[in-house]
Every structure is written in structure tokens, then in C-alpha cells.
Design an enzyme around this catalytic site. Structure first.
Site, PDB file in Angstrom:
ATOM      1  N   HIS A   1     -15.985 -51.958  21.466  1.00  0.00           N
ATOM      2  CA  HIS A   1     -15.120 -52.842  20.668  1.00  0.00           C
ATOM      3  C   HIS A   1     -15.903 -53.919  19.905  1.00  0.00           C
ATOM      4  O   HIS A   1     -15.316 -54.661  19.119  1.00  0.00           O
ATOM      5  CB  HIS A   1     -14.076 -53.513  21.565  1.00  0.00           C
ATOM      6  CG  HIS A   1     -12.999 -52.575  22.026  1.00  0.00           C
ATOM      7  ND1 HIS A   1     -11.904 -52.264  21.260  1.00  0.00           N
ATOM      8  CD2 HIS A   1     -12.880 -51.857  23.164  1.00  0.00           C
ATOM      9  CE1 HIS A   1     -11.135 -51.409  21.915  1.00  0.00           C
ATOM     10  NE2 HIS A   1     -11.706 -51.139  23.078  1.00  0.00           N
TER      11      HIS A   1
ATOM     12  N   SER B   1     -11.370 -54.678  26.764  1.00  0.00           N
ATOM     13  CA  SER B   1     -10.385 -54.175  25.809  1.00  0.00           C
ATOM     14  C   SER B   1      -8.957 -54.656  26.057  1.00  0.00           C
ATOM     15  O   SER B   1      -8.130 -54.563  25.170  1.00  0.00           O
ATOM     16  CB  SER B   1     -10.429 -52.657  25.764  1.00  0.00           C
ATOM     17  OG  SER B   1     -10.209 -52.124  27.047  1.00  0.00           O
TER      18      SER B   1
ATOM     19  N   LYS C   1     -14.001 -46.150  16.795  1.00  0.00           N
ATOM     20  CA  LYS C   1     -13.159 -47.340  16.638  1.00  0.00           C
ATOM     21  C   LYS C   1     -13.391 -47.946  15.251  1.00  0.00           C
ATOM     22  O   LYS C   1     -12.872 -47.424  14.287  1.00  0.00           O
ATOM     23  CB  LYS C   1     -13.409 -48.291  17.799  1.00  0.00           C
ATOM     24  CG  LYS C   1     -12.860 -47.648  19.096  1.00  0.00           C
ATOM     25  CD  LYS C   1     -12.832 -48.549  20.285  1.00  0.00           C
ATOM     26  CE  LYS C   1     -12.073 -47.866  21.409  1.00  0.00           C
ATOM     27  NZ  LYS C   1     -12.868 -47.558  22.581  1.00  0.00           N
TER      28      LYS C   1
HETATM   29  C1  LIG Z   1     -12.917 -46.471  23.589  1.00  0.00           C
HETATM   30  C2  LIG Z   1     -13.962 -46.806  24.555  1.00  0.00           C
HETATM   31  C3  LIG Z   1     -14.886 -45.846  24.987  1.00  0.00           C
HETATM   32  C4  LIG Z   1     -14.789 -44.400  24.607  1.00  0.00           C
HETATM   33  O1  LIG Z   1     -15.101 -44.177  23.273  1.00  0.00           O
HETATM   34  P1  LIG Z   1     -14.609 -42.840  22.560  1.00  0.00           P
HETATM   35  O2  LIG Z   1     -15.506 -42.715  21.411  1.00  0.00           O
HETATM   36  O3  LIG Z   1     -13.179 -43.019  22.202  1.00  0.00           O
HETATM   37  O4  LIG Z   1     -14.790 -41.726  23.547  1.00  0.00           O
HETATM   38  C5  LIG Z   1     -15.896 -46.247  25.829  1.00  0.00           C
HETATM   39  N1  LIG Z   1     -15.990 -47.530  26.258  1.00  0.00           N
HETATM   40  C6  LIG Z   1     -15.101 -48.465  25.880  1.00  0.00           C
HETATM   41  C7  LIG Z   1     -15.245 -49.864  26.371  1.00  0.00           C
HETATM   42  C8  LIG Z   1     -14.059 -48.145  25.029  1.00  0.00           C
HETATM   43  O5  LIG Z   1     -13.177 -49.066  24.661  1.00  0.00           O
END
Ligand SMILES: *Cc1c(COP(=O)(O)O)cnc(C)c1O
Length: 395
Positions: free
Chosen positions: A210, A182, A241
Site C-alpha cells: 500500500h 491496510s 494496487k
Molecule cells: C494486497 C496485498 C498483498 C498481495 O498483493 P497482490 O498483488 O494482490 O497479490 C500483499 N501484502 C499486502 C500488505 C497487501 O495489501
């Protein structure tokens, strides 16, 4: 001395170290333009990749679900919290991901906690083989498990091989990796990981937070991007996301998912996702099933933005994704860019600095979405040209 004085001390220390987080408050819905602190700014730092968070069809679906099923699910999934909506979303996600089954969690964070906490258990003959830059929720999932872990270096397949060799006699091995990283937008080399996994008889778990809605056919994610559906055992994803809602899930074969239904702690001990969230997520999956228009628009915007910034001379690292790290290297300069983009150019973009990334690799992270227009992105490119020259960073 009060017994809570230590809290004041800790907060003071965070401020002194420059680690204190100031929370910005949005006064409008999530979208390409938002109002923050009374100011209308171009939003370049949300994960709402496809613009679904306030999409009319998603809003309607949430409202419809409230009217039909109410607001709360009322219980954990294993008692009285499973509604037909949850089953429908799980079936649709499985189909979308081209897997046999899927299990929903309240968030992506909970999905990693639940699945990793259950797949290898403390005291058994098992080990996690974990990539160095994995997300905090993966780290916490492994902590919940309590089983031992070995860490391999970022994207380094020689090191993965070495680590697998070290644990080759352990009965149960789980390689766990983020699909897309990320902070840099670079991808895990899944074909090589899968090959090593086969050689060493290890299971593979990919966090596709992502990749979802971004990579692969119709945004089916990184496993689809590399066409490795039969080789990756567990695909974890988030609905918060690109899908624009909230929730997480793990997809895989039927027995694996059934095991998680029996064992994953957030599934067993935390109440089910609310009907409006589930209804909205169903609509989001439906939009992606039917059309890849938004995914194409996202990529078109990404190429436009990244080409423009590269042409100005900015280094965007090794991104293969809309995540666009504009490398400024210097921590103070990155903070200054973020502040001045906001104050002088009405652009809301985050500086990412140590300790989130190594010292000397500070950057502004931009995240274009399908909801941005070309004019929006041209405006960002022009601002980076102007500010880059003003600060002397661009010659
Ligand atoms: C955002 C994210 C999460 C967590 O997801 P949420 O639904 O916001 O709890 C887990 N792993 C990665 C790689 C992320 O970027």
C-alpha cells in the site's frame, strides 16, 4: 449422506456466523465510477490509488506488448519464460526503488510466498520476527518456510525489542512487517525498526503493497518516505494496487535477489507474468518516474476527504495514508452504513468488521484515488453527514 455434504454444512455455518462473502460484480472498467448490479456507483473501495488500471497509456502498452510478444509467457522464468520485457521491468523497478536489483513474481501474494519461503528455511538456525497485523500473504510465506516465528505487538517497539532479545542467539533473524497497515492506514515505524535491527543484527523485510505509488518521492514507497534505502534489506511490492496491473516483486541488493532467483518457489514453479501485464507495468513505472502529478493529486484528494469527514466529527483513527477508516465501532451499524451508502447514495464502500478487525472497531473503509474529482469526494462527505444524522450516529 453424500461425501460432499460437509461443504453445504460449512457454507451454512459461514452464513449463520455472518462470515459469508457475497461477491459484487463490476460491469465496467475499474475507475472512480463503476456499474455494479446494473447500478452506477461511486467506487470508494478499490486499491487503484492512481487511477492507472484503465489509464489510456497503460492500456496501449498492454496492447503493444501483445502485438510484439503475444499473450502467454509460455513457461516458468527459469526455463523459457523470461522475455526481455521481464528483464526491462525488473531493471526499471530496481531503479525506481533505488535498489540494485528486483525479481518479479506473478502477484504480491506470490512475492511474499517466494521470498519468505526462501529467506529462512526449516531446520536452520533462523527465526522470523513478525508484526502482529501482517498481511495473510506474509503469514503464508512464513508457513511455506516452516521456520519458527515470534510475533511482536502492533507498532509496539518495546515488544519488538523484547522479542529480539528472546531470540538474540539465533543466527539468522528476519524482521518482517507491512509498511502500511491496510485496515487502519497507519505506518510501521521503520526508523525505529531499523535501529533495533542493527542492534540485534537482524535483517529487515518490508511489504510495501500500500506504500507503492502513494508514499515517498514520486510514490517510491515507505522506505523512500523514511529515506532508509540502505537499511531495509528487502522491499516487497505489488503491481496490482497503485500500479493498476498485476504482479509482485522484491527489490534489494544484487546477491539477495540472485539468491531468490535460485530459491523462490513461485519463481521456479509457476509460469512467468504475461507480456501484456509486464508491458502495462513498465508503462506504469514510467509514468511515475516521469511525474509525481498523480501522487500529488491522490494526496490532495486524501486531505480533502479526510478533513471533511473529521470536520463532521468522524474518528478516522491513526491513518497517515489514503486508506480512510471511518470508525463506527458497532458491527451492525457498519453493515447498515455500507448497505445504505450503496442503496440510497450510490456509493460503493466496504464495511470492515470482526474478524478482519477486533470486535467493537467496525468501520467503513474508504479509499480515495487520484481519479476522483473534488465533486465526487464532496458527495461522499455529504452522504456521510446525511446518513450519520439519519442513523443518529452524528448528533
Ligand atoms: C494486497 C496485498 C498483498 C498481495 O498483493 P497482490 O498483488 O494482490 O497479490 C500483499 N501484502 C499486502 C500488505 C497487501 O495489501
Amino acid at each position: 449422506m453424500g461425501k460432499l455434504d460437509w461443504i453445504m454444512e460449512e457454507l451454512k455455518e459461514l452464513k449463520e456466523k455472518g462470515l459469508y462473502i457475497t461477491i459484487r460484480v463490476l460491469e465496467t472498467a475499474q475507475g472512480p465510477w463503476v456499474v455494479v448490479n446494473g447500478k452506477r456507483v461511486l467506487n470508494m473501495c478499490s486499491n487503484n490509488y492512481l487511477g492507472l488500471a484503465a489509464h489510456p497509456k497503460i492500456k496501449e502498452a498492454a496492447i503493444r506488448a501483445i502485438l510484439d510478444y503475444g499473450v502467454g509467457a509460455g513457461a516458468v522464468r527459469t526455463i523459457a519464460g523470461t522475455m526481455e520485457l521481464h528483464i526491462e521491468l525488473e531493471e526499471r523497478l530496481a531503479k525506481f526503488k533505488k535498489r540494485e536489483a528486483a525479481i518479479l513474481f506473478q502477484s504480491g501474494y506470490n512475492a511474499n510466498l517466494g521470498a519468505l519461503g526462501a529467506l529462512i528455511r526449516k531446520g536452520e538456525n533462523g527465526v522470523f520476527v513478525s508484526e502482529e497485523l501482517n498481511h495473510a500473504s506474509i503469514i503464508d510465506g512464513m508457513r511455506l518456510s516452516g521456520a519458527p516465528k515470534v510475533i511482536y505487538k502492533h507498532i509496539d517497539m518495546e515488544d519488538l525489542k523484547k522479542k529480539l532479545q528472546e531470540v538474540k542467539d539465533v543466527k539468522k533473524k528476519l524482521i518482517v512487517t507491512d509498511g502500511v497497515f491496510s485496515m487502519d492506514g497507519d505506518l510501521a515505524p521503520l526508523p525505529e525498526i531499523v535501529e533495533l535491527a542493527q542492534k540485534y543484527d537482524a535483517m529487515v523485510y518490508v511489504d510495501d503493497a500500500h506504500g507503492e505509488g502513494v508514499l515517498g518521492d514520486h510514490g517510491r514507497g515507505i522506505v523512500d518516505h523514511f529515506k532508509l534505502h540502505d537499511e531495509v534489506d528487502f522491499e516487497m511490492g505489488t503491481l496490482s494496487k497503485a500500479f493498476g496491473v498485476i504482479g509482485g516483486y522484491v527489490a534489494g541488493n544484487e546477491e539477495a535477489i540472485e539468491y531468490l532467483r535460485q530459491r523462490a518457489r513461485p519463481f521456479l514453479f509457476s509460469s512467468a507474468l504475461n507480456p501484456p501485464d509486464v508491458g502495462a507495468a513498465i508503462a506504469a513505472v514510467e509514468i511515475l518516474q516521469k511525474s509525481d502529478e498523480l501522487v500529488k493529486k491522490l494526496w490532495d484528494n486524501t486531505h480533502f476527504l479526510q478533513r471533511g469527514l473529521r470536520d463532521l466529527g468522524y474518528d478516522l483513527g491513526n491513518t497517515k495514508h489514503p486508506i480512510t477508516p471511518v470508525m463506527l465501532y458497532d458491527e451492525k451499524l457498519a453493515q447498515e452504513f455500507s448497505r445504505r451508502l450503496f442503496e440510497e447514495y450510490n456509493i460503493f464502500a466496504q464495511a470492515i468488521v470482526y474478524p478482519t478487525v477486533p470486535l467493537g472497531t467496525a468501520r467503513i473503509r474508504l479509499e480515495p484515488s487520484a481519479a476522483h474529482t473534488k465533486e465526487d469526494l464532496k458527495y461522499v462527505i455529504d452522504a456521510f453527514e446525511d446518513l450519520g444524522k439519519k442513523t443518529g450516529f452524528l448528533k
